[in-house]
Enzyme design. Structure first.
Site, mmCIF file in Angstrom:
data_model
loop_
_atom_site.group_PDB
_atom_site.id
_atom_site.type_symbol
_atom_site.label_atom_id
_atom_site.label_comp_id
_atom_site.label_asym_id
_atom_site.label_seq_id
_atom_site.Cartn_x
_atom_site.Cartn_y
_atom_site.Cartn_z
ATOM 1 N N HIS A 164 0.850 -1.201 0.000
ATOM 2 C CA HIS A 164 0.000 0.000 0.000
ATOM 3 C C HIS A 164 0.885 1.251 0.000
ATOM 4 O O HIS A 164 0.621 2.206 -0.722
ATOM 5 C CB HIS A 164 -0.872 0.066 1.266
ATOM 6 C CG HIS A 164 -1.900 -1.010 1.405
ATOM 7 N ND1 HIS A 164 -2.014 -1.790 2.525
ATOM 8 C CD2 HIS A 164 -2.883 -1.417 0.571
ATOM 9 C CE1 HIS A 164 -3.035 -2.641 2.382
ATOM 10 N NE2 HIS A 164 -3.564 -2.437 1.206
ATOM 11 N N LYS B 5 -17.882 -5.674 8.324
ATOM 12 C CA LYS B 5 -16.665 -6.487 8.461
ATOM 13 C C LYS B 5 -16.176 -6.392 9.898
ATOM 14 O O LYS B 5 -16.510 -5.453 10.600
ATOM 15 C CB LYS B 5 -15.568 -5.937 7.534
ATOM 16 C CG LYS B 5 -15.756 -6.278 6.073
ATOM 17 C CD LYS B 5 -14.499 -5.909 5.297
ATOM 18 C CE LYS B 5 -14.645 -6.151 3.817
ATOM 19 N NZ LYS B 5 -13.454 -5.688 3.067
ATOM 20 N N ARG C 29 -2.351 -6.003 -8.186
ATOM 21 C CA ARG C 29 -1.206 -6.884 -7.921
ATOM 22 C C ARG C 29 -1.047 -7.931 -9.007
ATOM 23 O O ARG C 29 0.051 -8.214 -9.464
ATOM 24 C CB ARG C 29 -1.393 -7.606 -6.578
ATOM 25 C CG ARG C 29 -1.204 -6.720 -5.390
ATOM 26 C CD ARG C 29 -1.674 -7.385 -4.133
ATOM 27 N NE ARG C 29 -3.088 -7.725 -4.256
ATOM 28 C CZ ARG C 29 -3.845 -8.162 -3.259
ATOM 29 N NH1 ARG C 29 -3.315 -8.350 -2.079
ATOM 30 N NH2 ARG C 29 -5.120 -8.427 -3.450
ATOM 31 N N SER D 291 -2.956 -7.809 3.237
ATOM 32 C CA SER D 291 -3.142 -7.603 4.677
ATOM 33 C C SER D 291 -3.572 -8.904 5.349
ATOM 34 O O SER D 291 -3.135 -9.209 6.461
ATOM 35 C CB SER D 291 -4.204 -6.528 4.930
ATOM 36 O OG SER D 291 -3.813 -5.310 4.364
HETATM 37 O O1 PNS Z 1 -8.777 -2.666 0.610
HETATM 38 P P1 PNS Z 1 -10.058 -3.176 0.034
HETATM 39 O O2 PNS Z 1 -10.847 -3.916 1.094
HETATM 40 O O3 PNS Z 1 -9.847 -3.991 -1.218
HETATM 41 O O4 PNS Z 1 -10.925 -1.873 -0.388
HETATM 42 C C1 PNS Z 1 -12.226 -2.013 -0.889
HETATM 43 C C2 PNS Z 1 -12.957 -0.651 -0.948
HETATM 44 C C3 PNS Z 1 -12.910 0.029 0.401
HETATM 45 C C4 PNS Z 1 -12.301 0.238 -1.978
HETATM 46 C C5 PNS Z 1 -14.434 -0.956 -1.376
HETATM 47 O O5 PNS Z 1 -14.947 -1.979 -0.583
HETATM 48 C C6 PNS Z 1 -15.339 0.253 -1.260
HETATM 49 O O6 PNS Z 1 -15.209 1.205 -1.998
HETATM 50 N N1 PNS Z 1 -16.264 0.211 -0.289
HETATM 51 C C7 PNS Z 1 -17.204 1.299 -0.029
HETATM 52 C C8 PNS Z 1 -18.632 0.896 -0.401
HETATM 53 C C9 PNS Z 1 -18.896 1.141 -1.865
HETATM 54 O O7 PNS Z 1 -18.761 2.221 -2.387
HETATM 55 N N2 PNS Z 1 -19.284 0.045 -2.553
HETATM 56 C C10 PNS Z 1 -19.579 0.080 -3.960
HETATM 57 C C11 PNS Z 1 -18.299 -0.058 -4.776
HETATM 58 S S1 PNS Z 1 -18.666 -0.912 -6.202
#
Ligand code: PNS
Length: 161
Positions: free
Chosen positions: A17, A41, A90, A128
């Site tokens: 990150h 979560k 990645r 992570s």
């Molecule tokens: O580090 P991660 O868990 O891969 O990040 C995922 C993240 C936070 C980018 C994604 O879950 C997100 O944007 N969540 C917020 C809810 C949202 O907007 N959902 C619709 C996206 S399609």
């Protein structure tokens, strides 16, 4: 001055990150790291702990800010006067999920674009979740995390934090 939003769970922030953050900070005038505070979560670290650890590891990058957000990413992006979403890729396995998110976000907010940075090869295997699994089993995580973050993760699994 273009603003980039780098969203994620960061539970915890890894060197992978950090690599994306550092490179984004060179390309944009302002970078906002958005830490998802997802009540569904059950993260190892609270949103506030994750914000604090990100602030600590990015203290050397003056154009980087850290905030937490609830709800939809596009609302967070809009609250921060538009901008561009940055995500790291990645491997090909990330692509399907990332494309789905980027396309969905673009349908909901056509003015918001997502760009992808390929992660440094050195960290292309890193996640992570894997780091947490290693730490939980008392393995060495110092190759994967900033020293202060590694200390916080170890303290969590020792039950001291
Ligand atoms: O580090 P991660 O868990 O891969 O990040 C995922 C993240 C936070 C980018 C994604 O879950 C997100 O944007 N969540 C917020 C809810 C949202 O907007 N959902 C619709 C996206 S399609």
């Amino acid at each position: 001055m273009k603003t980039a939003i780098y969203p994620g769970s960061f539970d915890p922030v890894t060197l992978g990150h950090y690599d994306i953050i550092e490179r984004t900070a060179k390309m944009f005038g302002r970078v906002i790291i958005g830490v998802l505070n997802n009540k569904m979560k059950s993260p190892l670290f609270s949103a506030q702990e994750r914000v604090n650890m990100l602030k600590e590891v990015t203290a050397n990058l003056p154009n980087v800010e850290v905030q937490s957000f609830d709800g939809l990413l596009i609302d967070f992006v809009r609250q921060n006067s538009g901008g561009i979403i940055v995500r790291g890729l990645r491997a090909i396995t990330d692509f399907e999920y990332e494309l789905q998110m980027a396309q969905t976000n673009r349908v909901m907010a056509p003015e918001v674009d997502t760009i992808f940075l390929t992660t440094n090869l050195k960290y292309s295997y890193l996640s992570s979740s894997i780091v947490k699994e290693i730490a939980e089993n008392k393995g060495n995580i110092s190759e994967f995390l900033h020293p202060s973050v590694a200390e916080m993760v170890q303290a969590k699994f020792r039950g001291q934090a």
